[in-house]
Scaffold this active site. Structure first.
Site, mmCIF file in Angstrom:
data_model
loop_
_atom_site.group_PDB
_atom_site.id
_atom_site.type_symbol
_atom_site.label_atom_id
_atom_site.label_comp_id
_atom_site.label_asym_id
_atom_site.label_seq_id
_atom_site.Cartn_x
_atom_site.Cartn_y
_atom_site.Cartn_z
ATOM 1 N N THR A 1 0.833 -1.211 0.000
ATOM 2 C CA THR A 1 0.000 0.000 0.000
ATOM 3 C C THR A 1 0.866 1.260 0.000
ATOM 4 O OG1 THR A 1 -1.598 -1.227 1.268
ATOM 5 C CG2 THR A 1 -1.865 1.152 1.261
ATOM 6 N N GLY B 1 2.742 -3.134 8.237
ATOM 7 C CA GLY B 1 3.035 -3.445 9.636
ATOM 8 C C GLY B 1 4.500 -3.815 9.784
ATOM 9 N N GLU C 1 -6.097 -5.835 4.014
ATOM 10 C CA GLU C 1 -6.176 -7.008 3.124
ATOM 11 C C GLU C 1 -7.362 -6.912 2.164
ATOM 12 O OE1 GLU C 1 -3.587 -8.812 2.122
ATOM 13 O OE2 GLU C 1 -3.223 -8.700 4.259
#
Ligand SMILES: CCCCC/C=C\C/C=C\C/C=C\C/C=C\C/C=C/C(=O)SCCNC(=O)CCNC(=O)[C@H](O)C(C)(C)COP(=O)(O)OP(=O)(O)OC[C@H]1O[C@@H](n2cnc3c(N)ncnc32)[C@H](O)[C@@H]1OP(=O)(O)O
Ligand code: FAD
Length: 659
Positions: A150, A189, A432
């Site tokens: 992303t 993350g 997701e």
């Protein structure tokens, strides 16, 4: 002398004369008796380690201290892995998810992405040679990775990603660049502070042509000093609604050169001279997302189980108001309204798990055949993983919030653990693949199947439509047929809308956009059908004792009726449901609430969630709610002195100022 263990008298009563064997349900959910034993051994092994306990509740730490503390525990857990009584994979699964791991790493595991996405990306996208080079290092934690896809400007629309990887045949390297601010990676993350490597998704340019997004293995930080490498701009994005120690980060590239061999080349290749070799299916590079969508369904279900357990136990301890004038205040669980809040999510935990198990099996079967070059199952896997991820996450988030509300004011406390559970589950709606976007992917598959009369197993019902009388049968099997009719009916309505839009002169993409509401409804009906069918079929096919079968069947019936009552319009519209049928289902529903109510505590007990995993004074096994709430309040830093220094600084001058 044995110490007497306190048990709230109301909970004690709830647990008396349980008509079924709780352990049998525990084993059923764990996947067998041996699995239960292994899980318990693992939990004892991990939870008995004093070094893994928090000195103060996380809420009272600063953002940076929370990260440091969770990283400390996360690393300690990794050291313990080698001596774990369960297998490594089972231990990792337990530690990364909402179960055991969340008892230790309450705000999110800073190295979760390494196991959840980096290693799966290497396995799914790397060649045998590339796996040999990096997998062992990754398993040994010599390197820690993340999955950087992303960007600030694009998350959903992958074809719009801006990060560029341009092949230079002279040096046989790729040059990575972030051509604009919006091209910065944003969200991955573990990226902020923890990871030193990443699988980076970037637009591949070779011989002057863009070949679309591809995965690249990129070193981000020095393996000794952890300093960012030249040209790497990396940091953390700041506090979020939840998951605050996952150190989600940003990442920019200023002409970073990597060897050609760091393009993960299992599916497509760039040869030394820059020739591009296409994959057999252009969506194979999206495979890591498919894996995570599958495991997310399991994870949100565990979170929902936690929320329901907390709310159910609390609702049997909590007494409030008056049911019968003059009588003792009843347990709030005795209000039908409370049962209506809590028993559907309780039942849903079983439906979601059984559906997630089916999806996991499909994932493994499809993956095995894809390894042999057979792509036939991919569309069905993509459709079903999108559908179930979207349904489980959105329903679970709503149910968790209902559970919180069902606990009144105490549910609003941080220590109730509802804020954290909600923060995690609602994140799964977005990450997701944002759910709306996934629903539209599902709809695309359904419309295509219905029109072309061809599709995988999960959509076969859209091709071989059931013939015969269209009467309403309210047995579970009959109800499954109603759901099927609704799914078919809503797909047909969406197709009619698309055709109508085309007749109005809309171009195909506009016709699609103007039918989105109907398309999403059709996709949701399909997902619900899958859950309902999985629930009914799994109970039919399982070997359970009569008492366990009886309670699980009641939960199943309750749940499948609940969804009909919740969306009766669709059933009137597409399944020939009449007012009398609805009234009959309504009375069946309230009968089931009353029938299940006495077993609610026994059912949540059978989830076998230890107090440390629930992490809430409201949900502890002993029901000692009020004492535990008091103990939690005593931990507040504001309670360490009778008069806080800010009184003298601010409040006293105000009080004396005669305003
Ligand atoms: C030890 C093991 C670990 C255990 C773990 C235990 C617990 C873990 C539990 C929880 C996780 C914990 C922490 C993790 C937290 C967060 C991680 C989050 C990570 C991320 O968010 S990563 C980024 C994710 N991003 C997305 O999902 C982006 C969403 N967008 C897309 O997927 C796509 O762009 C799109 C929206 C699907 C559309 O793509 P596009 O290229 O535009 O394609 P279309 O033109 O729309 O369709 C073309 C065609 O392709 C088919 N298609 C699309 N996607 C796929 C796919 N993935 N697979 C197969 N086929 C696909 C589509 O159906 C079309 O087919 P047609 O036949 O119709 O042409
Ligand atoms: C907690 C968390 C962890 C994350 N971890 C990672 C990670 O590890 N790695 C990583 O790469 N990414 C990660 N992400 C990013 C995540 O995958 C994206 O946020 C997600 O895919 C949504 O994309 P977006 O943010 O661009 O939303 P957008 O696509 O901008 O969505 C905004 C709105 O537009 C709507 N919309 C967008 N496109 C369409 C369409 N075609 N039709 C209809 N409506 C549309 C959406 O439904 C939504 O309402 C994480 C995100 C979160 C919240």
């Amino acid at each position: 002398m044995t110490k007497e263990i306190y048990e709230n008298p109301d909970l004690k009563k709830e647990r008396q004369n349980c008509p079924f064997n709780k352990e049998e349900i525990t084993n059923f959910l764990d996947g067998g008796k041996e699995k239960t034993t292994e899980r318990r051994q693992l939990e004892t092994y991990i939870l008995s380690d004093e070094q893994l306990k928090d000195a103060v509740p996380m809420e009272y730490l600063s953002h940076a201290d929370k990260y440091a503390e969770e990283l400390r525990k996360s690393c300690l857990l990794m050291h313990k892995l080698a001596d774990s009584p369960a297998g490594q994979v089972q231990t990792l699964r337990a530690l990364m998810g909402a179960g055991l791991g969340s008892a230790i790493l309450k705000e999110g595991n800073p190295i979760a992405l390494h196991y959840v996405m980096f290693i799966p990306a290497l396995m799914g996208q790397g060649t045998v040679e590339q796996q040999a080079k990096w997998l062992e290092k990754a398993y040994n934690l010599n390197i820690i990775g993340t999955y950087a896809q992303t960007e600030l400007g694009h998350g959903t629309f992958l074809r719009g990603l801006e990060t560029k990887a341009t092949y230079d045949p002279v040096t046989k390297e790729f040059v990575l660049e972030s051509p604009s601010l919006t091209a910065y990676k944003w969200w991955p993350g573990s990226l902020g502070k923890t990871a030193n490597y990443a699988v980076v998704m970037a637009q591949l340019y070779t011989k002057g042509k863009c070949e679309g997004i591809h995965p690249f293995m990129v070193q981000l930080r020095d393996e000794e000093t952890h300093e960012p490498l030249p040209g790497i701009l990396v940091g953390e994005i700041g506090p979020k609604l939840g998951m605050n120690t996952n150190d989600n980060g940003y990442l920019g590239f200023d002409k970073v050169r990597i060897p050609r061999e760091q393009l993960l080349m299992k599916h497509s290749q760039v040869l030394e001279d820059g020739t591009y070799v296409k994959p057999t299916n252009s969506k194979l590079s999206y495979g890591t997302m498919v894996f995570v969508r599958v495991v997310v369904c399991q994870d949100v279900t565990v979170n929902l189980r936690k929320a329901v357990t907390i709310a159910t136990r609390y609702s049997c301890v909590r007494r409030q108001s008056e049911l019968k004038p003059g009588d003792r205040e009843p347990q709030v669980m005795d209000y039908q309204a409370q049962q209506h809040k809590l028993l559907p999510p309780l039942a849903a935990t079983f439906g979601f798990q059984l559906a997630a198990d089916h999806l996991w099996n499909l994932y493994n079967t499809a993956n095995n055949s894809m390894e042999q070059g057979d792509m036939e199952l991919l569309p069905d896997l993509h459709g079903l993983s999108c559908a179930l991820k979207a349904l489980c996450s959105s329903e679970a988030a709503n149910f968790v919030e209902t559970c919180r509300q069902s606990c009144g004011g105490h549910g609003y406390m941080s220590c109730s653990n509802f804020p954290r559970i909600y923060g995690q589950v609602t994140a799964a709606i977005t990450y997701e693949g944002e759910n709306t976007v996934l629903w539209l992917q599902v709809a695309r598959y359904l419309v295509k199947t219905r029109k072309e009369k061809s599709g995988g197993l999960s959509v076969k019902y859209l091709i071989d439509e059931e013939k015969g009388p269209r009467t309403v049968d309210t047995t579970p099997e009959g109800i499954v047929k109603l759901y099927r009719r609704v799914a078919v009916g809503l797909v047909d309505i969406a197709i009619a809308e698309l055709e109508n839009n085309s007749r109005k002169g809309y171009a195909p993409h506009d016709a699609w956009n103007h039918a989105a509401v109907h398309l999403i409804k059709a996709a949701q009906a399909h997902a619900r059908l899958f859950v309902v069918e999985s629930f009914v079929d799994s109970l039919k096919g399982s070997r359970l004792s009569a008492p366990v079968r009886a309670i699980l069947s009641q939960l199943c019936e309750l749940f499948i009726i609940y969804w009909i009552l919740d969306r009766s319009g669709d059933f009137f519209l597409c399944a020939n449901l009449k007012k009398e049928d609805l009234l009959q289902l309504n009375s069946k529903y309230v009968q089931l609430l009353a029938a299940i109510r006495p077993q609610a505590v026994n059912i949540v007990d059978s989830f076998d969630l230890r107090d440390e995993i629930l992490g809430s004074p409201l949900g502890c096994w002993d029901g000692n709610v009020y004492q535990r709430l008091f103990d939690e309040a005593a931990k507040s830093p504001l309670n360490q002195k009778n008069v806080h220094e800010s009184f003298h600084k601010y409040l006293k001058p105000l009080l004396k100022s005669n305003l």
